[in-house]
Design a protein around this motif. Structure first.
Motif, mmCIF file in Angstrom:
data_model
loop_
_atom_site.group_PDB
_atom_site.id
_atom_site.type_symbol
_atom_site.label_atom_id
_atom_site.label_comp_id
_atom_site.label_asym_id
_atom_site.label_seq_id
_atom_site.Cartn_x
_atom_site.Cartn_y
_atom_site.Cartn_z
ATOM 1 N N ILE A 76 39.303 47.144 28.036
ATOM 2 C CA ILE A 76 39.069 47.704 26.707
ATOM 3 C C ILE A 76 40.348 47.619 25.866
ATOM 4 C CG2 ILE A 76 38.527 49.798 25.426
ATOM 5 C CD1 ILE A 76 36.662 50.628 27.571
ATOM 6 N N ALA A 132 34.711 40.173 26.680
ATOM 7 C CA ALA A 132 33.466 40.935 26.755
ATOM 8 C C ALA A 132 32.617 40.500 27.945
ATOM 9 C CB ALA A 132 32.680 40.776 25.458
ATOM 10 N N GLN A 255 25.243 52.579 25.832
ATOM 11 C CA GLN A 255 26.430 51.818 25.450
ATOM 12 C C GLN A 255 26.227 50.325 25.693
ATOM 13 O OE1 GLN A 255 29.900 52.321 27.858
ATOM 14 N NE2 GLN A 255 31.303 51.914 26.172
ATOM 15 N N ILE A 259 26.346 47.292 22.999
ATOM 16 C CA ILE A 259 27.248 46.147 23.131
ATOM 17 C C ILE A 259 26.482 44.841 22.956
ATOM 18 C CG2 ILE A 259 28.654 44.856 24.777
ATOM 19 C CD1 ILE A 259 29.524 47.598 25.906
ATOM 20 N N ASP A 328 33.967 46.420 17.679
ATOM 21 C CA ASP A 328 34.266 46.472 19.115
ATOM 22 C C ASP A 328 34.822 47.815 19.583
ATOM 23 O OD1 ASP A 328 33.303 44.131 20.128
ATOM 24 O OD2 ASP A 328 35.148 43.001 19.875
ATOM 25 N N TYR A 332 32.676 50.228 22.218
ATOM 26 C CA TYR A 332 33.161 50.369 23.583
ATOM 27 C C TYR A 332 33.751 51.743 23.878
ATOM 28 C CZ TYR A 332 32.611 45.456 24.776
ATOM 29 O OH TYR A 332 32.084 44.224 25.060
#
Length: 377
Positions: A76, A132, A255, A259, A328, A332
């Protein structure tokens, strides 16, 4: 060779910025002032979001008990760092072009700035996609093969993997120096990227790698989601619901869905557009073939009607891809914490209100029963 080195001096005056060449004179200052708000807002939002994400990752990484999730935190943090560097290296150039009121060729006659911009766009576009996909594989292994993950996935191994991704992105972006592909000015003359003219193999390779990364990310996230659902069902059959586990599983599922939706929505239009243009082997100003603009000057009015919509669609596609650098950190990390905290507060408030309601209702019932007994007596 740089795409500007074979241009004649009159090319920049011959519609070199396409049909919306409003940045070439005083008449375009108003439109330029409106347009500059978009890259300026995107740059500031991206820097703030990614900096905040890196701060939270740093604090979590140093916290006690975070050893098991350090690999994920490294991913991350590296993603936030990559996105922020991409914003810092490209957005100021776009903003300066808008504010200068001069065409790009006048600011960059040698073409080196265009090459640098295209290089930066390629590196900081490809690396986040690869990171990713690596994160999706890392999560899938952590859930589906926990024993293998615990014995093989260490922070040092994660660091080596991230360094390999960055090195691969830089090496790929340097291919035009070896004559494989080239970077060219793109519509509306404020940014440079990979040229798709003539069926460029370099552009096709970039689009193919990007789409492959999206597929790997989706497959890894789907595998993780399937494992989480299966584990939740197993706990439910064993009469061990586990409130904390259920909350974590639900949070993770939401989540992962976020994404996949964000990545697909931001990157698919640009990658698919690039593949389509390469397959058509077509050229046009919004596709980066600057040298063809000279002989199209006399047909500029007809050209505007034919290409205006497609150029605008290409510009929208690249803005969507740039938007991914802003989204992003929120998808995340930041949005996950904020929404989770708000959701818990709301759930707690609803639970307390419901409990108080039940207690009041029970007390009223008890009082009514007592009163009826006394009346009967």
């Amino acid at each position: 060779m740089s795409p500007w080195q074979q241009r004649s001096p009159n090319a920049s005056a011959a519609g070199g910025l396409g049909p919306r060449a409003n940045a070439t004179g005083r008449g375009g200052e108003r439109g330029s002032a409106v347009s500059v708000a978009i890259p300026l807002t995107m740059m500031l939002t991206g820097i703030v979001g990614n900096a905040l994400a890196m701060l939270l990752v740093s604090r979590s990484y140093r916290a006690k008990g975070s050893r098991r999730k350090r690999s994920f935190l490294l991913c991350i943090g590296s993603l936030a760092l990559t996105d922020m560097l991409g914003q810092l290296l490209t957005s100021p150039i776009v903003i300066s072009v808008y504010l200068s009121g001069r065409p790009w060729p006048a600011m960059d006659p040698s073409g080196r700035l265009c090459d640098f911009f295209g290089f930066s766009m390629t590196v900081f576009g490809l690396c986040p996609l690869l990171i990713a996909s690596a994160m999706a594989v890392e999560r899938a292994l952590a859930i589906r093969a926990p024993h293998w993950y615990a014995s093989h996935m260490s922070p040092r191994a994660t660091e080596r993997g991230l360094l390999a991704i960055w090195a691969a992105g830089v090496a790929f972006a340097l291919l035009p120096l070896a004559g494989l592909g080239r970077y060219a000015l793109q519509w509306p003359g404020t940014w440079c990227f990979i040229s798709t003219a003539g069926g460029s193999a370099f552009a096709a390779a970039f689009a193919a790698l990007g789409l492959l990364s999206l597929v790997v990310t989706g497959a890894g996230n789907l595998a993780t989601m399937e494992a989480l659902v299966a584990r939740c069902r197993a706990k439910a059959r064993a009469a061990q619901p586990g409130q904390r586990w259920g909350r974590i599983a639900t949070e993770t599922l939401l989540q992962l869905l976020g994404i996949m939706c964000v990545l697909s929505a931001c990157w698919s239009p640009l990658l698919v557009t690039m593949l389509r243009l390469v397959a058509q082997r077509a050229a046009g100003p919004c596709r980066g073939d600057v040298r063809r603009w000279e002989w199209q000057q006399q047909w500029q009015q007809q050209w505007q009607q034919q290409w205006q919509q497609e150029c605008d669609l290409s510009l929208t596609a690249v803005r969507l891809a740039s938007l991914n650098q802003i989204l992003d950190p929120w998808v995340y990390l930041l949005l996950r914490r904020i929404l989770l905290r708000r959701f818990c507060q709301a759930a707690s408030a609803v639970s307390k209100c419901s409990s108080a309601e039940c207690r009041d209702r029970d007390s009223a019932s008890d009082r009514a029963i007592t009163l009826s007994h006394r009346t009967a007596a």
